[in-house]
Write an enzyme that holds these catalytic residues in place. Structure first.
Site, PDB file in Angstrom:
ATOM      1  N   HIS A  73      10.819  -7.979   4.881  1.00  0.00           N
ATOM      2  CA  HIS A  73      10.656  -8.011   3.453  1.00  0.00           C
ATOM      3  C   HIS A  73       9.180  -7.909   2.844  1.00  0.00           C
ATOM      4  CE1 HIS A  73      14.902  -9.975   3.218  1.00  0.00           C
ATOM      5  NE2 HIS A  73      14.717  -8.856   4.054  1.00  0.00           N
ATOM      6  N   SER A 123      16.341  -3.149   4.410  1.00  0.00           N
ATOM      7  CA  SER A 123      15.636  -3.945   3.356  1.00  0.00           C
ATOM      8  C   SER A 123      14.215  -3.803   3.510  1.00  0.00           C
ATOM      9  CB  SER A 123      16.117  -5.232   3.191  1.00  0.00           C
ATOM     10  OG  SER A 123      15.906  -6.077   4.535  1.00  0.00           O
TER      11      SER A 123
END
Length: 388
Positions: free
Chosen positions: A247, A195
């Site tokens: 992230h 991610s």
């Protein structure tokens, strides 16, 4: 899309929020070649740099991640290393107990051995390669599905627009940037997942929209939509056991890389979207506006400086949390519903014949099990259930 941050016995909860750019609200104005041809006898062909690319790299990344997960489960071999397993009919591909890993995946020990991001080994074991390999590992089936669906939705459209080289570099470098920031803040747990790289693609979409602002239609709605998508995905990162620093690091890296890799020529873009075959000798010049060049230069400087400083600090064992008392809230905000305490748990074990006695170090609970010659993996699984 999420990056899993796992304590020694505590896997993460994974959630997903994905979207992609749709229609002319995001992509440049299209010109119908047939309508141009119908207006006169001159034939037209598509300019090379504006042709749609065939997406093959992003699907290849998805396949590679799936293969890596299958290999990880093969190495994990739950029936041999754990007392109980989920879906035992799968043999050595069966999953760890839900108390140990609710995402249907391997143990944290297996992820460590496969290359999960573990700061202690990066700093003291000279294993910098973990900053890259962790992006190709996943904590479980749910984690894998969430990230791969996101990658397909976001990545294929970008690769069709900009080609496999630029999007491939954007993906890989963003993943590295996410791992680097994560390593500076999350130093007690392991971290895996793609991610960080996916947030890099989102960051690249945002900077591409900004730097190529003049060639878009419906620009403001497109920008607001993209900002909402990014905000929602980052908000998911405040849940416990989700590595939001990966992230954020991936997003910042991708945002800067977008100014570098995804810049488009501005001068005469629409008029030169299709050009006359009879006038093919007329060069199609790459004309960039001043603000694009300024953003390009600033982004290159910030990327080089950021990666250099980050790597130097990491090699010196720098713990960013000691210098930023509030930064941990960027990755987890404690509420009455959950705790942000993700420190690894340990158990004291004592084997007497076929009897194994365990005591959890975090809550003091004790348990007795009939288990001759218990392996480390079996003790780990039992300890996880005892401490949860």
């Amino acid at each position: 899309m999420t990056r899993a941050s796992m304590a020694e016995h505590h896997p993460s909860d994974i959630q997903i929020m994905v979207n992609s750019r749709q229609g002319t609200a995001i992509h440049p104005v299209e010109v119908d070649a047939q309508s141009l041809q119908a207006s006169g006898s001159i034939a037209y062909r598509e300019v090379k740099q504006f042709k749609k690319w065939i997406s093959w790299l992003i699907p290849s990344f998805v396949i590679a991640n799936i293969i890596m997960f299958i290999i990880t489960m093969y190495v994990n071999n739950c029936p041999k290393n754990s007392v109980t397993c989920i879906a035992r009919f799968l043999g050595r591909f069966s999953f760890q107990p839900l108390k140990e890993n609710p995402l249907l995946g391997p143990s944290s020990l297996t992820l460590r051995s496969m290359g999960a991001l573990e700061v202690n080994k990066v700093v003291h074991g000279d294993q910098l390669w973990r900053l890259v390999t962790c992006n190709w590992l996943h904590a479980g089936v749910f984690h894998l599905l969430a990230n791969m669906l996101s990658l397909l939705v976001i990545g294929i459209r970008l690769e069709q627009e900009f080609g496999f080289i630029r999007i491939g570099l954007l993906y890989v470098i963003s993943g590295f940037g996410g791992s680097l920031l994560s390593a500076l803040f999350i130093q007690s747990n392991i971290s895996v997942g793609a991610s960080g790289a996916l947030f890099g693609l989102l960051g690249g979409m945002l900077s591409e929209l900004i730097t190529n602002w003049t060639i878009y239609s419906n620009k403001v709605p497109a920008l607001l939509t993209l900002l909402v998508i990014i905000a929602i995905n980052l908000a998911v990162g405040i849940l416990p056991h989700v590595d939001n620093f990966a992230h954020i690091g991936g997003f910042i890296s991708g945002f800067l890389l977008g100014f570098v890799f995804l810049i488009r020529p501005q001068f005469g873009w629409v008029s030169r979207r299709y050009t006359s075959i009879t006038n093919s000798s007329i060069p199609v010049e790459h004309k960039f506006k001043t603000y694009q060049c300024v953003l390009w230069i600033i982004s290159v400087i910030l990327l080089i400086a950021g990666f250099t400083v980050g790597l130097v600090l990491l090699r010196r064992g720098f713990d960013a949390n000691r210098h930023c008392s509030w930064c941990h809230y960027l990755s987890c905000v404690p509420t009455s519903k959950w705790s942000c305490n993700s420190e690894p748990t340990y158990c004291l074990s004592h084997q007497v014949g076929n009897q194994l006695n365990l005591t959890c170090s975090s809550n003091g609970k004790s348990g007795t099990y009939i288990l001759p010659n218990a392996s480390n993996s079996e003790i780990q699984g039992l300890c996880s259930g005892l401490c949860n």
